[in-house]
Structures are given as structure tokens and as C-alpha cells.
Design a protein around this motif. Structure first.
Motif, PDB file in Angstrom:
ATOM      1  N   PHE A 113       0.855  -1.181   0.000  1.00 30.25           N
ATOM      2  CA  PHE A 113       0.000   0.000   0.000  1.00 30.25           C
ATOM      3  C   PHE A 113       0.894   1.235   0.000  1.00 30.25           C
ATOM      4  N   VAL A 114       0.447   2.301  -0.665  1.00 29.34           N
ATOM      5  CA  VAL A 114       1.163   3.589  -0.634  1.00 29.34           C
ATOM      6  C   VAL A 114       0.139   4.693  -0.417  1.00 29.34           C
ATOM      7  N   LEU A 115       0.435   5.571   0.524  1.00 31.87           N
ATOM      8  CA  LEU A 115      -0.418   6.708   0.848  1.00 31.87           C
ATOM      9  C   LEU A 115       0.309   7.988   0.437  1.00 31.87           C
ATOM     10  N   PHE A 116      -0.108   8.588  -0.668  1.00 35.38           N
ATOM     11  CA  PHE A 116       0.527   9.803  -1.173  1.00 35.38           C
ATOM     12  C   PHE A 116      -0.291  11.025  -0.782  1.00 35.38           C
ATOM     13  N   GLN A 117       0.416  12.138  -0.495  1.00 31.77           N
ATOM     14  CA  GLN A 117      -0.219  13.433  -0.290  1.00 31.77           C
ATOM     15  C   GLN A 117       0.405  14.448  -1.269  1.00 31.77           C
ATOM     16  N   GLU A 118      -0.336  15.538  -1.511  1.00 31.92           N
ATOM     17  CA  GLU A 118       0.079  16.626  -2.405  1.00 31.92           C
ATOM     18  C   GLU A 118       0.376  16.116  -3.809  1.00 31.92           C
ATOM     19  N   VAL A 119      -0.634  15.509  -4.396  1.00 32.96           N
ATOM     20  CA  VAL A 119      -0.555  14.998  -5.762  1.00 32.96           C
ATOM     21  C   VAL A 119      -1.399  15.907  -6.649  1.00 32.96           C
ATOM     22  N   ASP A 120      -0.768  16.675  -7.505  1.00 31.20           N
ATOM     23  CA  ASP A 120      -1.500  17.564  -8.410  1.00 31.20           C
ATOM     24  C   ASP A 120      -2.047  16.776  -9.597  1.00 31.20           C
ATOM     25  N   VAL A 121      -3.291  17.056  -9.956  1.00 37.05           N
ATOM     26  CA  VAL A 121      -3.843  16.526 -11.203  1.00 37.05           C
ATOM     27  C   VAL A 121      -3.910  17.615 -12.261  1.00 37.05           C
ATOM     28  N   PHE A 122      -3.886  18.851 -11.820  1.00 32.33           N
ATOM     29  CA  PHE A 122      -3.777  20.009 -12.705  1.00 32.33           C
ATOM     30  C   PHE A 122      -3.299  21.174 -11.857  1.00 32.33           C
ATOM     31  N   GLY A 123      -2.322  21.934 -12.362  1.00 31.53           N
ATOM     32  CA  GLY A 123      -1.875  23.057 -11.553  1.00 31.53           C
ATOM     33  C   GLY A 123      -0.929  23.985 -12.271  1.00 31.53           C
ATOM     34  N   THR A 124      -1.129  25.274 -12.039  1.00 27.49           N
ATOM     35  CA  THR A 124      -0.150  26.259 -12.486  1.00 27.49           C
ATOM     36  C   THR A 124       1.197  25.965 -11.853  1.00 27.49           C
ATOM     37  N   ARG A 125       1.179  25.654 -10.551  1.00 25.22           N
ATOM     38  CA  ARG A 125       2.415  25.462  -9.795  1.00 25.22           C
ATOM     39  C   ARG A 125       3.201  24.242 -10.265  1.00 25.22           C
ATOM     40  N   PRO A 159       3.269  38.071  -6.425  1.00 28.08           N
ATOM     41  CA  PRO A 159       3.071  38.742  -7.719  1.00 28.08           C
ATOM     42  C   PRO A 159       4.140  38.420  -8.751  1.00 28.08           C
ATOM     43  N   TYR A 160       5.366  38.097  -8.315  1.00 29.24           N
ATOM     44  CA  TYR A 160       6.443  37.820  -9.272  1.00 29.24           C
ATOM     45  C   TYR A 160       6.323  36.421  -9.879  1.00 29.24           C
ATOM     46  N   ALA A 161       5.571  35.515  -9.254  1.00 29.82           N
ATOM     47  CA  ALA A 161       5.374  34.147  -9.764  1.00 29.82           C
ATOM     48  C   ALA A 161       4.117  33.586  -9.121  1.00 29.82           C
ATOM     49  N   PRO A 162       2.938  33.985  -9.597  1.00 28.70           N
ATOM     50  CA  PRO A 162       1.693  33.590  -8.938  1.00 28.70           C
ATOM     51  C   PRO A 162       1.552  32.074  -8.802  1.00 28.70           C
ATOM     52  N   HIS A 163       1.029  31.663  -7.644  1.00 31.84           N
ATOM     53  CA  HIS A 163       0.786  30.248  -7.367  1.00 31.84           C
ATOM     54  C   HIS A 163      -0.262  29.684  -8.310  1.00 31.84           C
ATOM     55  N   GLY A 164      -1.159  30.543  -8.778  1.00 32.88           N
ATOM     56  CA  GLY A 164      -2.083  30.167  -9.829  1.00 32.88           C
ATOM     57  C   GLY A 164      -3.251  29.315  -9.377  1.00 32.88           C
ATOM     58  N   ALA A 165      -3.857  28.616 -10.331  1.00 34.52           N
ATOM     59  CA  ALA A 165      -4.982  27.718 -10.072  1.00 34.52           C
ATOM     60  C   ALA A 165      -4.458  26.291  -9.999  1.00 34.52           C
ATOM     61  N   ASN A 166      -4.929  25.558  -9.002  1.00 38.02           N
ATOM     62  CA  ASN A 166      -4.381  24.222  -8.778  1.00 38.02           C
ATOM     63  C   ASN A 166      -5.456  23.286  -8.238  1.00 38.02           C
ATOM     64  N   ARG A 167      -5.382  22.023  -8.667  1.00 42.34           N
ATOM     65  CA  ARG A 167      -6.256  20.987  -8.127  1.00 42.34           C
ATOM     66  C   ARG A 167      -5.391  19.798  -7.744  1.00 42.34           C
ATOM     67  N   ALA A 168      -5.544  19.357  -6.515  1.00 34.89           N
ATOM     68  CA  ALA A 168      -4.666  18.321  -5.988  1.00 34.89           C
ATOM     69  C   ALA A 168      -5.406  17.466  -4.977  1.00 34.89           C
ATOM     70  N   GLY A 169      -4.743  16.411  -4.547  1.00 32.29           N
ATOM     71  CA  GLY A 169      -5.356  15.553  -3.545  1.00 32.29           C
ATOM     72  C   GLY A 169      -4.416  14.506  -3.011  1.00 32.29           C
ATOM     73  N   MET A 170      -4.994  13.523  -2.360  1.00 35.17           N
ATOM     74  CA  MET A 170      -4.270  12.408  -1.776  1.00 35.17           C
ATOM     75  C   MET A 170      -4.653  11.148  -2.544  1.00 35.17           C
ATOM     76  N   VAL A 171      -3.678  10.270  -2.735  1.00 38.84           N
ATOM     77  CA  VAL A 171      -3.925   9.038  -3.476  1.00 38.84           C
ATOM     78  C   VAL A 171      -3.491   7.842  -2.638  1.00 38.84           C
ATOM     79  N   THR A 172      -4.360   6.861  -2.547  1.00 39.08           N
ATOM     80  CA  THR A 172      -4.045   5.600  -1.891  1.00 39.08           C
ATOM     81  C   THR A 172      -3.925   4.522  -2.958  1.00 39.08           C
ATOM     82  N   PHE A 173      -2.771   3.858  -3.000  1.00 42.32           N
ATOM     83  CA  PHE A 173      -2.548   2.738  -3.905  1.00 42.32           C
ATOM     84  C   PHE A 173      -2.592   1.438  -3.115  1.00 42.32           C
ATOM     85  N   THR A 174      -3.217   0.428  -3.695  1.00 44.03           N
ATOM     86  CA  THR A 174      -3.360  -0.853  -3.016  1.00 44.03           C
ATOM     87  C   THR A 174      -3.071  -2.012  -3.961  1.00 44.03           C
TER      88      THR A 174
END
Length: 367
Positions: A113-125, A159-174
Motif C-alpha cells: 500500500f502507498v499513501l501519497f499526499q500533495e498529488v496535483d492533477v492540474f496546476g499552475t504550480r 506577484p512575481y510568480a503567482p501560485h495560480g490555479a491548482n487541483r490536488a489531492g491524496m492518493v491511496t494505492f493498493t
């Protein structure tokens, strides 16, 4: 002439104010939280294989927890919310290299099993890299569960490098068949800080076992930035209530992930940190709140004098040079029917993230 200049200046200032108000309205109206008790899809393995049932009662099982830092945190990356200047990964190539580097190092442990955090599926960052897809490619024989905990409108800061729009989450692999999965929404701040924080949650993935009880995995990422004591108390209380309910039902329970607290209670001393506990944002976990019948494995090792692992999290207020403050923040909390065989930090020296993965080898008691 002077009158025309004043009028022109007034028009410019007025336009700026209108733009600021419009942007603030956009951010505020775009904000939302997902529903609590949200059923999550369990995705089949990309390989097309049918996942086996967890049945080897006496065999050792391995679970890994890893915060991937949205693929940005190489050793030379710092983060503006930690006091640094960085907000966006240097390139899509860097993001891919960091995600794939972490995945390869974890895969070498042959985890179940793997428990991942901060996994972007789409993001400016993260330069619009689908990190979940990269992980699916890295673990093709695993089923997976995605739980969204971040979907921000375009944040024009810094302002010099905006964090932008982001979508992320946690993923559990089994590696084993999962019955179902659920997302629980944690309490969070009601203030403006919620716009910069995550939509905090944890996911619950249920793994049937041949012996009857389920193995219930909690993928956790608790609050850090700006959360007050009442919020953090509420998050722990909610998590522990769900964990106790599962244990009372006779199930095996493991919560793993990024707890955003010092999970040995003495990281400053162990790792020679420059910032003392009072001045640090990384406070010791409230170990007294842990319910009877559950153990914070790293703290138990610390109390027994057997803790000898590397840190799991580094200070991201500056690039990493080996002298940054470090803590144990990624950990496992297990019920008393889960026997720890080994828990250690996978010491990658923060090569791919501001977190090192942590792994637990365990066995399940007879039901």
C-alpha cells in the motif's frame, strides 16, 4: 493641464480598485468545500489485473506514506508560505523527474500500500502535469483511490510568480482488492486563511481480509499553516472517533500520512534544529489525545530508545543544504491488533520533495 493629470490619475486608480474588488469577488465566490462522507471511486489497476484478496495473515505487509510536495521540491526549492520565495516548480520536466524519482524509490520497497499526499492533477504550480497519471504508470498493478483536498481559483500571489490555479489531492494505492473508499471533510478555519490552505480531509479505504475483519487505511494530511488550537483539536478528535469506531467493529486500523506535527515530540533535539519548539510552527503532536488501543509508532520507538531514523520533513524556508531544520511529521498510528515489524524513514535526503517517505512493515493479529 494639472486638472487633466488629476483626472487621468483618478481614472487609473479607479480602474485598479475595480480590478482588485473584482478579483477578490472572483476568489471568494469560487471557493467551495466538497461534501463530507463523499464516496470515492476505487480505480482498477492500469495493467488490467484482478487484485487478490488480502489473506496472508502471518505474512509481513508494507505500507508507505509520502508527501510529494506537488513535484516542485527539489533540494534547491523553497516555498513562499514557509518564508522562502518559490511558488511554482521550475519546469514540467522537474515535476516529472521528482514524481518519478519518488515513485521509483518507493517501488523498490515492494510495498503493498502507498499513501501519497500533495498529488496535483492540474496546476499552475506544477506546469499542468497530471501527477496522478504518472503514479498510475509507476504502479500499474495497483488499484487506486483519489481524494481531492485542494481546488483553488487563480491565486495571484506572490506577484512575481503567482501560485495560480491548482487541483490536488491524496492518493491511496493498493496491491489488494478494496471494498470501498470514503472521503471525510475535516474542520478548517472559517477565516480568509482558508483560501490558502487545503480543503483538509482524510480518505478511508477498506481492504477485506480472508480472516473476516477489514484492514482500514486512513490517508491523512492535517492542517499546518495558521490553524488555531481549536481547529487542530477538532481534526484529531474527528479522526480518532472514526478510528475507534473501526477498531470497535473488530477491524485492523492504520492511519498514515503527513500529520504536520512533530510525531516524536523531540525532533528539535534529535536533529539539532536551530529553531526551538516555542518559535517553530512544528509543534509536538498531542500524544495525550491518542485513544487507548492505538499507538503512534515513531513516538513508541522514541520512548523505548529505539528510534534511529532520518527526519521525514525539512524546513522549506530556504533551499536544502543539509543543515535545515528537520522533523518527523510523516508517521503511522496503528490499532493494537496491528503488529509493527519495522518502521523507518526511507532516507532520500529530500532529493525529490521536502518530505522523505516513511514505511511500516506490519503483521495482522489473528481475529
Amino acid at each position: 493641464m494639472a486638472k487633466r493629470v488629476l483626472i487621468g490619475a483618478g481614472i487609473i486608480i479607479g480602474a485598479i480598485l475595480i480590478a482588485v474588488v473584482a478579483y477578490a469577488a472572483y476568489v471568494m465566490t469560487s471557493y467551495y468545500r466538497l461534501d463530507d462522507h463523499l464516496a470515492l471511486d476505487v480505480q482498477a489497476p492500469a495493467s488490467g489485473d484482478v487484485l487478490p484478496e488480502l489473506s496472508a495473515q502471518d505474512a509481513e505487509i508494507t505500507v508507505v506514506a509520502a508527501n510529494l510536495g506537488f513535484g516542485a521540491y527539489g533540494p534547491d526549492f523553497d516555498f513562499f508560505m514557509d518564508g522562502g520565495t518559490g511558488s511554482v516548480a521550475k519546469s514540467a520536466e522537474v515535476v516529472r523527474a521528482n514524481i518519478e524519482g519518488s515513485a521509483q524509490a518507493i517501488e523498490a520497497l515492494h510495498p503493498d500500500f502507498v499513501l501519497f499526499q500533495e498529488v496535483d492533477v492540474f496546476g499552475t504550480r506544477s506546469h499542468e502535469v497530471d501527477e496522478y497519471a504518472l503514479l498510475v504508470d509507476a504502479f500499474p498493478a495497483f488499484g487506486s483511490v483519489f481524494a481531492q483536498n485542494y481546488d483553488s481559483p487563480y491565486l495571484a500571489w506572490p506577484p512575481y510568480a503567482p501560485h495560480g490555479a491548482n487541483r490536488a489531492g491524496m492518493v491511496t494505492f493498493t496491491r489488494f482488492a478494496a471494498d470501498s473508499a470514503l472521503r471525510r471533510s475535516l474542520p478548517i478555519s472559517d477565516g480568509l486563511s482558508k483560501l490558502l490552505d487545503l480543503d483538509r480531509c482524510y480518505s478511508i479505504t477498506r481492504i477485506p481480509t480472508a480472516q473476516g475483519p477489514e484492514l482500514v487505511l486512513f490517508n491523512v494530511h492535517l492542517s499546518a499553516y495558521g490553524a488555531d488550537a481549536a481547529i487542530m483539536d477538532g481534526q484529531r478528535a474527528m479522526l480518532f472517533e472514526d478510528m475507534e469506531r473501526e477498531r470497535a467493529a473488530g477491524n485492523y486500523v492504520i492511519a498514515g500520512g503527513d500529520f504536520n506535527h512533530d510525531m516524536i515530540g523531540a525532533s528539535n533535539e534529535v536533529f539539532g534544529n536551530q529553531t526551538d519548539t516555542d518559535a517553530s510552527w512544528a509543534k509536538p503532536f498531542d500524544f495525550a489525545s491518542v485513544p487507548e488501543g492505538f499507538t503512534v509508532i515513531a513516538k513508541a520507538q522514541m520512548d523505548a530508545g529505539t528510534f534511529d531514523s532520518a527526519a521525514t520533513c525539512r524546513d522549506a524556508g530556504r533551499p536544502y543544504d543539509g543543515t535545515n531544520d528537520r522533523w518527523v511529521m510523516d508517521a503511522f498510528i496503528c490499532s493494537d491488533d496491528v503488529t509493527c515489524v519495522e518502521q523507518r524513514t526511507l532516507d532520500l535526503d529530500f532529493a525529490y520533495s521536502d518530505h522523505n517517505p516513511v514505511y511500516l512493515r506490519f503483521s495482522l493479529a489473528a481475529s
